[in-house]
Design a protein around this motif. Structure first.
Motif, short mmCIF file in Angstrom:
data_model
loop_
_atom_site.label_atom_id
_atom_site.label_comp_id
_atom_site.label_asym_id
_atom_site.label_seq_id
_atom_site.Cartn_x
_atom_site.Cartn_y
_atom_site.Cartn_z
N LYS A 116 1.10 4.84 1.64
CA LYS A 116 0.57 5.50 2.84
C LYS A 116 1.41 6.74 3.06
O LYS A 116 2.62 6.63 3.33
CB LYS A 116 0.71 4.54 4.02
CG LYS A 116 -0.08 4.91 5.24
CD LYS A 116 -0.03 3.72 6.22
CE LYS A 116 -0.56 3.97 7.60
NZ LYS A 116 -0.89 5.25 8.05
N LYS A 140 0.82 -1.21 0.00
CA LYS A 140 0.00 0.00 0.00
C LYS A 140 0.85 1.26 0.00
O LYS A 140 2.01 1.23 0.44
CB LYS A 140 -0.95 0.01 1.20
CG LYS A 140 -0.31 0.11 2.54
CD LYS A 140 -1.42 0.32 3.56
CE LYS A 140 -0.91 -0.09 4.94
NZ LYS A 140 -1.94 -0.30 5.90
N PRO A 196 -4.80 1.73 -0.14
CA PRO A 196 -4.60 0.35 0.28
C PRO A 196 -4.63 -0.55 -0.95
O PRO A 196 -5.24 -0.20 -1.95
CB PRO A 196 -5.79 0.08 1.22
CG PRO A 196 -6.79 1.12 0.91
CD PRO A 196 -6.14 2.23 0.17
N GLU A 221 -3.44 13.59 4.76
CA GLU A 221 -2.88 12.25 4.89
C GLU A 221 -3.67 11.32 3.96
O GLU A 221 -4.91 11.30 4.01
CB GLU A 221 -3.05 11.82 6.35
CG GLU A 221 -2.16 10.69 6.75
CD GLU A 221 -2.49 10.24 8.18
OE1 GLU A 221 -2.59 9.02 8.37
OE2 GLU A 221 -2.70 11.11 9.05
N GLU A 236 -4.12 7.39 1.89
CA GLU A 236 -3.79 5.97 1.91
C GLU A 236 -4.37 5.31 0.66
O GLU A 236 -5.54 5.50 0.34
CB GLU A 236 -4.43 5.34 3.14
CG GLU A 236 -3.46 4.48 3.91
CD GLU A 236 -4.14 3.83 5.10
OE1 GLU A 236 -4.35 4.55 6.10
OE2 GLU A 236 -4.48 2.63 5.00
N VAL A 281 -7.47 10.45 4.76
CA VAL A 281 -7.66 10.21 6.20
C VAL A 281 -7.98 11.53 6.90
O VAL A 281 -8.84 11.59 7.79
CB VAL A 281 -6.39 9.54 6.79
CG1 VAL A 281 -6.54 9.26 8.27
CG2 VAL A 281 -6.06 8.26 6.02
#
Ligand code: MIC
Ligand code: SF4
Length: 652
Positions: free
Chosen positions: A471, A469, A599, A595, A597, A617
Motif C-alpha cells: 500500500k 498487501k 491487496p 496512490e 494498492e 486509488v
C-alpha cells in the motif's frame, strides 16, 4: 537429437530441474569471480549467511575502485584482501588488471561454469566457458556451495563465415550483432557462435565479442573450444585445462543469424546506447575531443598493438586528449616488450592504470558537450561522468584513426595516409607472472586471519518478510531503457558500495535527485514506495545495489513493461516484487504520485498466481499485472529476499 554447446555444458552441470528452454534449472558452479565494486557486498553477504569457506575456484579482483580519493577504496581493498585470506579465495591485487581480461588469461576453462558479480563475465565465453553475470548475492550463495538458478535459455546460433578484412576487427563484429539484435527483447536467450569463420578469430577477439554480447541482454555468449583455444591456453601455460567443445552436427537452435565476416565494415555505436549502431562511414567527419582505448572489451595485447602500429611516428591531433588503459599487467608487459608502450607514449597517450577507470566514469571524464570515442562497451548518458558528452563506441582501429585526424574517420582511409595494415599476431612468448595474485592460505592458517573493516564498511541491510498487501505510492515513474547507471550511478559514488545507507542517497540521481528523500519520508510514514518503469527496466550492469539501495529506501515493488534478466533476479534477491503490465498501454495511465494498492500480494505469491491486480486509488482504476516468478523465487520473496532465505537454510 544432437546437442548444441549450451545444452552440453548445462546438462553436465545440472543439479535440479528439467533442462528445457524456459524452465528454471539449478547448476553446479565451478568458478566464481567478484570485482571490488560488487565484491564488498558479496563477501559481506557471504559472511552474513554464515558460510565458513568457499566451495568454488573463486577469484576476488580489485579493478573498479582504484582512484583512492579518501580512505574508503583502500579500506575496501584491505577488507577484500583479508576476507579472501580467511575463506580461501584467490585475491588479484590492484594493478593486476581488469577482472575479465585476467580471468580469461589465467583461470577461464572451456566447458566449465563461471558466475561473476559483473555483467561482462561472459567475456570468458571466448574460451568456451559458460559464463554468466549475476548479482553479488548469487555469487555469495554459489561460493557457499549452493547451485546457481537460471532459466534454461533458448539458443541463438550466430553462424560466422568468411574472414575479417584489414582495418575491421572483433568490435565491429559485435557491433554488427548489436545492430541485428539490439539491446532489448533478448532476455531468455544465449548466443552460440559457430561456422567456418570461428577459426579465423583468436581467443581475445572472441572474448571482445562475448563481452559485449552482454549489451543485447542475453544470458551469455559462447564460442566453441578448438585449436585456436588450445593455442591460446598453451601460450598461457594452461593447456592441461583445455578440452574440445563443439556442437553436434545436427544440433538444434531457436534462431540462426548469418554473418559473413568478409562483409563486416567498421561500425560505431552512437550516443546514448550500445544498440544505436551504424557504420563509421555514415558519421565520418564529426569532430572528436577525446579518444579512450581500454575497458574489458578492447584492452588486450592485439588491441593496444594495432593502435601503436597506426600511431607509430605520429602525435595525437592537438585538439583532442588521448588515453589508454591496458587490460592487465600481462598486456602491459607484452606491449612493452613489443615496443608498443614506447610508441603510445611518444604518440601522446596518457597511460592509465590497468583498471576500469574511465569506462565507469571515475576518471578522464570528457568536457562539456565533448565528443568522446571509446573502445568500451557502454555509452549510456552520463556514464562517462559528463552528462552533456556524446560517447561513441568503436574498435581500436577507428579510435586510432581519430587520434590522427581529430575526427571520426573510417580506418580504411588510413591507407590513403600511407599507413599499411599490419595483421598483429599474438606474441610467441606470453609473459607469465602470477606474483600479483595472493593464493589461498593452507586451511590451518586461515583461522588466525583477522578481517579488516574500515569505518565506511556497514552491514548489509535486510528486508522484512513480504506483507499481506503493498500500500503506497508511485514514488517515481521512469521511461524506457532505464539502466542501472540511472538507478544507482557509479562514478564518484563507487566508494560507497560497502555503505548502503550512504550510497542510497544517490538512487535515481541522474533522473530525479529528490527521489531518495521522498522515498525515505514515505518509509517513515509507513507508505510503501513503488517504482513504475517502461521497457527493459534495469538494463546494463549486474550491480545489485540497484535493488539493494531502493530496498533500503522502502521500495516494495517495481511495475514495468519489461525488466532485464540480472536486475529481475536482483529485485527478487532483495525481496522486491517484480511486476509487469499485462497491457503495456496501462503504463500511460499511471502517474507519479498516484496512490496504489496491491491487496493480497502475499497470497498471490504463496499460491503461485501469475495474475495480480493493482488498484490506482487516485485514478479510481484497476490495472492487471503479471507476476512471473518460479516457485523458488516465490519462496525467496516471501522471506524478504535471498539473505534471510539462505540464512534460514532455504534451498530449492
Ligand atoms: C559496469 O560495467 O557497469 C560495471 C561497473 O562493471 C558493473 C558492475 C558494477 O556496477 O560494479 C557491471 O557491468 O555489472
Ligand atoms: Fe570495468 Fe567497464 Fe568492463 Fe564494467 S564494462 S567491468 S566498468 S571495464
Amino acid at each position: 537429437m544432437g546437442k548444441n554447446i549450451v545444452q552440453k555444458i548445462l546438462e553436465a552441470h545440472l543439479v535440479e530441474g528439467v533442462p528445457e528452454p524456459g524452465k528454471e534449472i539449478g547448476i553446479k558452479v565451478d568458478q566464481t569471480l567478484t570485482q571490488d565494486a560488487t565484491g564488498t557486498a558479496a563477501y559481506l553477504e557471504f559472511e552474513a549467511m554464515g558460510f565458513k569457506e568457499v566451495k568454488t575456484e573463486a577469484v576476488s579482483y580489485v579493478d573498479h575502485n582504484t582512484v583512492q580519493v579518501g580512505f574508503e577504496n583502500a579500506d575496501d581493498h584491505n577488507y577484500l584482501r583479508t576476507v579472501a585470506k580467511k575463506f580461501g579465495i584467490t585475491y588479484s591485487r590492484p594493478g593486476n588488471g581488469i577482472c575479465h581480461q585476467v580471468q580469461l588469461e589465467r583461470f577461464a576453462k572451456p566447458g566449465r561454469v563461471l558466475i561473476g558479480s559483473d555483467s561482462h563475465t561472459p567475456t570468458a565465453g571466448g574460451i568456451g566457458e559458460f559464463a554468466v553475470g549475476v548479482g553479488g548475492l548469487d555469487v555469495a550463495v554459489a561460493m557457499g556451495g549452493g547451485p546457481y538458478y537460471l532459466t534454461f535459455p533458448k539458443v541463438i546460433k550466430i553462424e560466422l563465415t568468411g574472414k575479417l578484412r584489414p582495418w575491421v576487427s572483433a568490435k565491429d563484429v559485435v557491433l554488427k550483432v548489436l545492430s541485428i539484435l539490439h539491446t532489448k527483447g533478448n532476455v531468455g536467450y544465449a548466443i552460440e557462435y559457430g561456422g567456418e569463420g570461428v577459426k579465423t578469430l583468436t581467443v581475445p577477439e572472441r572474448a571482445t565479442i562475448t563481452n559485449m554480447g552482454a549489451e543485447t541482454g542475453v544470458t551469455t555468449s559462447i564460442f566453441p573450444s578448438d585449436e585456436m583455444t588450445l593455442d591460446f591456453m598453451r601460450r598461457e601455460g594452461r593447456e592441461k585445462d583445455w578440452v574440445e567443445l563443439k556442437a553436434d552436427p545436427d544440433a538444434q537452435y531457436d534462431k540462426v543469424i548469418q554473418i559473413n565476416l568478409s562483409e563486416v565494415e567498421p561500425m560505431i555505436a552512437c550516443p546514448d546506447s550500445p544498440g544505436n549502431v551504424t557504420t563509421v562511414r555514415e558519421v565520418e567527419g564529426i569532430k572528436v575531443d577525446q579518444v579512450a582505448v581500454g575497458s574489458c572489451t578492447n584492452s588486450s595485447y592485439r588491441d593496444l598493438m594495432i593502435v601503436a602500429h597506426i600511431l607509430k611516428g605520429r602525435v595525437a591531433h592537438p585538439d583532442l586528449e588521448f588515453g589508454v588503459a591496458p587490460g592487465s599487467r600481462q598486456v602491459i608487459e607484452m606491449v612493452d616488450e613489443g615496443k608498443g608502450l614506447e610508441t603510445l607514449v611518444k604518440a601522446g597517450a596518457r597511460i592509465f592504470e590497468s583498471a576500469c577507470g574511465f569506462c565507469i566514469g571515475n576518471s578522464f571524464a570528457p568536457g562539456t558537450n565533448a565528443v568522446s570515442l571509446r573502445t568500451n562497451n557502454r555509452n549510456f548518458k552520463g556514464r562517462c561522468g559528463t552528462p552533456s558528452a556524446k560517447v561513441y563506441l568503436v574498435s581500436p582501429e577507428t579510435a586510432a584513426a581519430a587520434v590522427i585526424t581529430g575526427k571520426i574517420t573510417d580506418p580504411r582511409r588510413l591507407e590513403e595516409m600511407g599507413i599499411k595494415y599490419e595483421d598483429i599476431k599474438l606474441p610467441q612468448r606470453f609473459i607469465l607472472d602470477d606474483s600479483m595474485f595472493i593464493f589461498p592460505l593452507p586451511e590451518e592458517e586461515r583461522e588466525k586471519v583477522e578481517i579488516f573493516r574500515g569505518p565506511n564498511i556497514k552491514p548489509i541491510p535486510k528486508n522484512d518478510p513480504l506483507k499481506e498487501k503493498i500500500k503506497g505510492m508511485v514514488t517515481i515513474k521512469v521511461g524506457d531503457k532505464v539502466t542501472t547507471d540511472h538507478i544507482m550511478p557509479a562514478g564518484p559514488y563507487l566508494k560507497y558500495r560497502s555503505n548502503v545507507p550512504k550510497y542510497a542517497t544517490h538512487v535515481f540521481e541522474p533522473i530525479d535527485p529528490s527521489f531518495p528523500q521522498r522515498a525515505l519520508n514515505n518509509k517513515e510514514r509507513g507508505v510503501d514506495n513503488i517504482i513504475v518503469g517502461g521497457e527493459s527496466y534495469g538494463q546494463g550492469s549486474s550491480r545489485e545495489h540497484a535493488a539493494l539501495c531502493p530496498m533500503y529506501l522502502g521500495v516494495k515493488a517495481v511495475i514495468a513493461k519489461s525488466i532485464e534478466r540480472i536486475h529481475q533476479a536482483n529485485l527478487v534477491n532483495f525481496g522486491i516484487a517484480p511486476l509487469l503490465f499485462e497491457n503495456p498501454s496501462d503504463y500511460d495511465l499511471i502517474e507519479q504520485g498516484d496512490e496504489l494498492e496491491i491487496p493480497d500480494i502475499r497470497k498471490a505469491v504463496e499460491s503461485g498466481a501469475e495474475d495480480v491486480v493493482v488498484k490506482d486509488v487516485t485514478k479510481n482504476k484497476e490495472f492487471k499485472l503479471k507476476l512471473y516468478l518460479t516457485d523458488r523465487q516465490r519462496r525467496i520473496i516471501l522471506e524478504g529476499g535471498l539473505l534471510p532465505y539462505t540464512a534460514k537454510g532455504g534451498r530449492s
